[in-house]
Motif scaffolding. Structure first.
Motif, short mmCIF file in Angstrom:
data_model
loop_
_atom_site.label_atom_id
_atom_site.label_comp_id
_atom_site.label_asym_id
_atom_site.label_seq_id
_atom_site.Cartn_x
_atom_site.Cartn_y
_atom_site.Cartn_z
N GLN A 1 0.74 -1.13 -0.04
CA GLN A 1 0.08 -0.12 -0.08
C GLN A 1 0.82 1.24 -0.03
O GLN A 1 0.58 2.28 -0.45
N MET A 2 1.96 1.30 0.91
CA MET A 2 2.67 2.46 1.06
C MET A 2 3.70 2.70 -0.46
O MET A 2 3.98 3.63 -0.64
N ALA A 3 3.87 1.46 -1.01
CA ALA A 3 4.67 1.73 -2.25
C ALA A 3 3.63 2.08 -3.61
O ALA A 3 4.25 2.19 -4.62
N GLY A 4 2.37 1.93 -3.25
CA GLY A 4 1.45 1.78 -4.29
C GLY A 4 0.74 2.97 -4.28
O GLY A 4 0.86 4.12 -4.07
N GLU A 5 -0.67 2.79 -4.06
CA GLU A 5 -1.89 3.72 -4.07
C GLU A 5 -1.35 4.88 -2.83
O GLU A 5 -2.04 5.91 -3.39
N PHE A 6 -0.94 4.41 -1.95
CA PHE A 6 -0.82 5.45 -0.92
C PHE A 6 0.44 6.05 -0.58
O PHE A 6 1.04 6.48 0.58
N ARG A 7 1.21 5.94 -1.65
CA ARG A 7 2.82 6.42 -1.25
C ARG A 7 2.82 7.79 -1.15
O ARG A 7 3.89 8.34 -0.72
N ASP A 8 1.93 8.64 -1.49
CA ASP A 8 1.74 9.94 -1.36
C ASP A 8 1.73 10.51 0.31
O ASP A 8 2.01 11.59 0.63
N ILE A 9 1.30 9.55 1.20
CA ILE A 9 1.20 9.93 2.61
C ILE A 9 2.23 9.12 3.23
O ILE A 9 1.94 9.06 4.69
N VAL A 10 3.36 8.54 2.78
CA VAL A 10 4.22 8.11 3.48
C VAL A 10 5.05 8.96 4.35
O VAL A 10 5.43 9.98 3.92
N GLY A 11 5.40 8.50 5.57
CA GLY A 11 6.13 9.12 6.52
C GLY A 11 5.65 10.71 6.81
O GLY A 11 6.62 11.44 7.24
N ILE A 12 4.59 11.13 6.79
CA ILE A 12 4.03 12.42 7.05
C ILE A 12 4.33 12.62 8.56
O ILE A 12 3.90 11.70 9.49
N PRO A 13 5.06 13.67 9.12
CA PRO A 13 5.41 13.65 10.42
C PRO A 13 4.37 14.45 11.58
O PRO A 13 4.66 14.67 12.39
N ASN A 14 3.12 14.61 10.98
CA ASN A 14 2.15 15.30 11.68
C ASN A 14 0.71 14.56 11.53
O ASN A 14 0.61 13.76 10.78
N LEU A 15 -0.09 15.22 12.15
CA LEU A 15 -1.60 14.61 11.90
C LEU A 15 -2.48 15.56 11.23
O LEU A 15 -3.59 15.03 11.05
N VAL A 16 -2.20 16.60 10.77
CA VAL A 16 -3.08 17.50 10.00
C VAL A 16 -2.69 17.80 8.74
O VAL A 16 -3.49 18.51 8.02
N SER A 17 -1.75 16.98 7.77
CA SER A 17 -1.49 17.40 6.52
C SER A 17 -2.54 16.13 5.88
O SER A 17 -2.45 15.04 6.21
N LYS A 18 -2.82 16.44 4.72
CA LYS A 18 -3.39 15.49 3.79
C LYS A 18 -4.56 14.85 4.32
O LYS A 18 -4.74 13.16 4.41
N VAL A 19 -5.32 15.55 5.08
CA VAL A 19 -6.45 14.95 6.04
C VAL A 19 -7.50 14.04 5.17
O VAL A 19 -7.76 12.71 5.51
N GLU A 20 -7.96 14.58 3.90
CA GLU A 20 -8.98 13.76 3.21
C GLU A 20 -8.41 12.46 2.58
O GLU A 20 -8.75 11.37 2.44
N ARG A 21 -6.74 12.62 2.36
CA ARG A 21 -6.28 11.27 1.68
C ARG A 21 -6.15 10.26 3.15
O ARG A 21 -6.42 9.16 2.93
N ARG A 22 -5.70 10.73 4.21
CA ARG A 22 -5.64 10.04 5.19
C ARG A 22 -7.24 9.33 5.88
O ARG A 22 -6.97 8.16 6.26
N LYS A 23 -8.26 10.02 5.44
CA LYS A 23 -9.61 9.40 5.79
C LYS A 23 -9.49 8.49 4.70
O LYS A 23 -10.29 7.23 5.32
N GLU A 24 -9.04 8.41 3.52
CA GLU A 24 -9.38 7.21 2.26
C GLU A 24 -8.73 6.39 2.91
O GLU A 24 -8.67 5.01 2.65
N TRP A 25 -7.28 6.23 3.71
CA TRP A 25 -6.51 5.53 4.34
C TRP A 25 -7.33 4.77 5.24
O TRP A 25 -7.16 3.53 5.19
N GLU A 26 -8.03 5.38 6.25
CA GLU A 26 -8.60 4.68 7.06
C GLU A 26 -9.72 3.71 6.58
O GLU A 26 -9.88 2.62 7.12
#
Length: 392
Positions: free
Chosen positions: A23-48
């Motif tokens: 997943q981290m090398a594919g569809e969700f590679r754009d949210i790898v290693g984000i160091p906080n909780l408030v960046s790319k919220v909508e993508r992280r909801k998709e990840w949930e």
């Protein structure tokens, strides 16, 4: 106590690692290693929702409620592999690790059916309504009030440091429901929808430029009468049980995050030559030793084979990791030097290590300050006399 894992557990590790890394090398590679909780919220909801779709969201829950009935060892393994894969911090950590287990433990069947599917499915984000301006570490000093009006609880008060409240769907609130009650008596534990006229959320800007925390104002906010966990006026016990879940398996995932941060410090030291300094090497070695000690301590705390030591380990763990990470943040800035004081862009988007330093300043405060933790260790762990309390 066994510090290793069985062949079956290692097979589970391989399955989890393979899926997460894919997943981290594919569809969700754009949210790898984000160091906080408030960046790319909508993508992280998709990840949930992606985690939920593949039954990885709340693996320790019963299958009936969207989990896998995973063993403690398997939960530890998944937490470690999750962090090792560089997957982002869970924006629904409070729902999955705190609200959900508490509802499972104290909720009626109707409450479980009402709230758990949204958490397990990744469609409902939760936040925590505990702290107040005068009730942070002293939670028993809660002033927020709740009274029954027909078939609804009406809640008025203020909560503070409400993580992720600005995009949460639900909040659990500790409120004083018995007029004239004081301390831990007379509190109730309520489950409330955030999207209603009586709730206002105001962000608290942190020194790293983000606004993860919020003030939450409740002005005659409402929830159904049957949205209370446990008995009326007995919410303190529910609230304390929830804090017990906070010291659970997620501690191992937290340590894998610390592992990633320490590795980044080592990499930076090698890149700029600081690794050649014997004092810096000694500090890195001390951090490495501290991290290993925390890992074994956490495994001990979670081990059923050492149940007699659970209370003491749980009491000391928070102050241990908070102090360690504060020191790691200082070491990171020492290694980076002046380069760590410059952020890219006008928005001050700090990279991993400066962000670690800035955020770690709060580690010794939230979830019980270091001073409060020392009191708990002394009074509950060692049985020493209680610290004198004033009347003010």
């Amino acid at each position: 106590m066994k510090l290793g894992f069985s062949a079956e557990d290692e097979a589970f590790r391989a399955e989890a690692a393979d899926w997460l890394q894919g997943q981290m090398a594919g569809e969700f590679r754009d949210i790898v290693g984000i160091p906080n909780l408030v960046s790319k919220v909508e993508r992280r909801k998709e990840w949930e929702r992606q985690l939920a779709a593949h039954q990885w969201s709340c693996i320790g829950w019963p299958v009936e409620w969207g989990g896998r009935d995973a063993t403690l060892a398997q939960q530890v393994i998944f937490a470690e592999e999750y962090a090792r894969a560089g997957a982002p911090n869970r924006i629904n950590h409070i729902g999955v690790e705190l609200a959900g287990p508490t509802i499972l433990a104290f909720g009626t069947q109707e409450q479980k059916a009402r709230y758990l599917p949204g958490i397990a499915g990744g469609t409902q984000i939760w936040c925590q309504g505990y702290s107040e301006p005068n009730a942070g570490s002293d939670l028993a000093n809660v002033k927020t009030k709740a009274h029954l009006e027909g078939n609804e609880w009406v809640v008025t008060g203020q909560k503070v440091w409400t993580s992720l409240a600005h995009f949460s769907d639900y909040i659990f609130v500790v409120a004083r429901s018995e007029e004239g009650s004081k301390g831990p008596k007379g509190l109730s534990f309520l489950l409330m929808a955030m999207d209603q006229p009586g709730i206002e959320v105001r962000p608290i800007r942190q020194m790293n430029g983000e606004a993860e925390f919020n003030e939450t104002f409740l002005d005659a906010a409402r929830c159904p009468a049957d949205a209370m966990l446990g008995e009326r006026g007995q919410g303190w016990g529910v609230a304390m049980a929830l804090l017990g879940f906070e010291r659970g398996v997620s501690t191992l995932a937290q340590q894998m995050q610390f592992r990633n941060e320490l590795d980044a410090v080592i990499e930076a030291a090698r890149a700029n030559g600081k690794a050649n300094d014997p004092v810096t090497r000694q500090k890195i070695a001390r951090a490495e030793i501290g991290l290993n000690l925390m890992r074994y301590g956490a495994l001990r705390m979670l081990s059923n084979a050492d149940a007699a030591g659970l209370d003491g380990a749980a009491l000391t763990y928070k102050i241990q990791w908070a102090t360690w990470r504060r020191d790691l943040g200082e070491l990171a800035m020492e290694v980076l030097g002046q380069a760590g004081e410059i952020a890219a862009g006008e928005a001050y988007e700090w990279s991993l290590l400066p962000n670690t330093f800035l955020f770690s300043r709060s580690d010794t405060i939230y979830g019980g300050t270091n001073q409060i933790q020392r009191n708990l260790i002394a009074e509950r762990g060692l049985g020493l006399p209680r610290e004198p309390r004033g009347n003010s």
